[in-house]
Write a protein that holds these residues in place. Structure first.
Motif, PDB file in Angstrom:
ATOM      1  N   SER A 311      29.101  77.603  13.195  1.00  0.00           N
ATOM      2  CA  SER A 311      28.064  76.614  12.865  1.00  0.00           C
ATOM      3  C   SER A 311      28.620  75.194  12.838  1.00  0.00           C
ATOM      4  N   ASP A 348      26.964  85.949   5.078  1.00  0.00           N
ATOM      5  CA  ASP A 348      27.244  84.626   5.652  1.00  0.00           C
ATOM      6  C   ASP A 348      28.173  84.743   6.855  1.00  0.00           C
ATOM      7  N   GLN A 350      28.387  87.358   8.692  1.00  0.00           N
ATOM      8  CA  GLN A 350      27.564  88.010   9.709  1.00  0.00           C
ATOM      9  C   GLN A 350      26.754  86.975  10.480  1.00  0.00           C
ATOM     10  N   ARG A 351      26.141  86.049   9.759  1.00  0.00           N
ATOM     11  CA  ARG A 351      25.321  85.011  10.405  1.00  0.00           C
ATOM     12  C   ARG A 351      26.159  84.147  11.333  1.00  0.00           C
ATOM     13  N   GLU A 352      27.361  83.804  10.895  1.00  0.00           N
ATOM     14  CA  GLU A 352      28.237  82.983  11.735  1.00  0.00           C
ATOM     15  C   GLU A 352      28.604  83.722  13.026  1.00  0.00           C
ATOM     16  N   GLU A 354      26.910  86.195  14.421  1.00  0.00           N
ATOM     17  CA  GLU A 354      25.706  86.350  15.250  1.00  0.00           C
ATOM     18  C   GLU A 354      25.381  85.058  15.983  1.00  0.00           C
TER      19      GLU A 354
END
Length: 391
Positions: A311, A348, A350-352, A354
């Motif tokens: 991000s 968190d 995981q989101r990065e 993805e």
């Protein structure tokens, strides 16, 4: 293995059998220190293995050694407080002395067991490299010795450092830290221009003194050296930096764990925004499958991902020419990581990951230099640490 090799194998068994018959009670029992196992316990474990081999030979049966399988995820459980750990009743790999495909490894294991027995009995130490050069023809490669030492540690359920076999460290450490080596040597890591090698005997370190506010794990040696040159450890607040120069060796992991246990300060990781960097960070935090039998002394579950975050690449508008497309291998590694059992407890992260899957790009820490030459040291890290920009 040729006839000469087989004869050497059984000669080694006979020598060790005679040695343990004559010296079973040589070493006194020792107190356990930080997971250390007493000399007597280790000698007894080895004696039992050799007794099993001798018993098989006396019955005219081919001796067999049983090793826990250190490469299977099926043998692993995940505990958020410990990391990846080997479960009891793990699947076993059998090493037969009468099988052409395993007789060499059988001989190598017996040889190294005999070396360990003598080292523990005499309270002396050797490096894995010393063991390799004691019989290069039998071992064939240094990596064979390295793997078998870990196999023996797992088989005996004894920490590797208790076997009196040391590994040369590849890691470096610098910052607000002083400590005493087991031999009395005082190590002062507080220097702006040089770094100390991570000790080869972490268990022997004592009298740790530090005013550090945090520990920073740095993936790459090049980034570590850059931060060292920029005097990062004193500019913001006193800290300790350590690098395992890529995939960390056991000593680097033990050192991070030692600092965490002793100083009770935050531990951050600075890695490339790519699947390889993320996996290295996971090794420090959650451990590895191959060393899962020692997870309790190697993992640091509190490790936080400071950067480089996928991000960050969008947020900081890192120039496109500094970004690198993901390869098929990267995509495969990323998919594999997202299936790991520990990712469910890290939404968190995981989101990065993805986001990396979606953008299909990765970046090295050095890509921040495309924004400004000193951006990493003077802007990125200070802002992250001041304002909580980690996951």
């Amino acid at each position: 293995m040729d006839t000469g090799g087989v004869l050497e194998l059984f000669s080694e068994v006979e020598k060790l059998r005679v040695q343990l018959m004559n010296n079973v009670e040589v070493m006194p029992d020792c107190q356990r220190v930080e997971g250390e196992v007493s000399h007597k316990e280790i000698l007894t474990c080895i004696e039992n293995i050799i007794l099993g081999i001798v018993t098989s030979l006396s019955k005219d049966e081919a001796p067999i050694l049983a090793l826990p399988n250190r490469s299977s995820w099926a043998n692993i459980s995940f505990d958020s407080a410990i990391g990846l750990q080997m479960v009891s009743g793990s699947s076993i790999t059998t090493i037969r002395s009468d099988c052409p495909s395993s007789v060499t490894k059988f001989a190598q294991i017996v040889k190294i067991l005999s070396v360990i027995y003598r080292l523990v009995q005499s309270n002396s130490y050797a490096t894995k490299r010393d063991i390799y050069y004691s019989n290069t023809q039998l071992f064939g490669s240094q990596s064979a010795v390295d793997s078998i030492v870990d196999d023996i540690s797992c088989m005996l359920k004894v920490p590797r450092r208790s076997l009196h076999v040391l590994a040369t460290s590849k890691g470096l450490i610098s910052g607000d830290l002083c400590y005493m080596e087991e031999d009395g040597t005082r190590i002062d890591c507080y220097s702006s221009s040089t770094a100390a090698a991570v000790s080869s005997n972490i268990a022997g370190i004592r009298n740790i003194v530090s005013s550090a506010k945090f520990v920073l794990i740095v993936e790459k040696d090049a980034t570590f050296q850059r931060l060292l040159d920029d005097d990062f450890c004193t500019k913001l607040s006193p800290c300790i930096m350590i690098t395992g120069k890529g995939v960390p060796d056991v000593n680097s992991r033990l050192m991070v764990r030692k600092l965490w246990d002793t100083l009770h300060i935050p531990v951050f990781a600075l890695v490339d925004a790519d699947p390889h960097g993320i996996e290295i960070m996971c090794i420090y935090k959650y451990g590895s499958v191959a060393m899962s039998f020692e997870a309790h002394s190697l993992t640091v579950p509190s490790v936080m991902w400071l950067g480089l975050l996928p991000s960050d690449l969008q947020r900081l508008r890192v120039p496109e020419d500094a970004l690198i497309p993901l390869t098929k291998r990267d995509e495969s590694k990323l998919s594999s990581l997202l299936k790991r059992p520990y990712l469910t407890s890290q939404p968190d992260w995981q989101r990065e990951m993805e986001l990396m899957q979606q953008t299909k790009v990765k970046a090295e820490i050095q890509s921040l230099a495309a924004i400004a030459p000193d951006f990493l040291t003077n802007t990125y890290l200070p802002n992250k640490l001041r304002y909580g920009g980690w996951v």
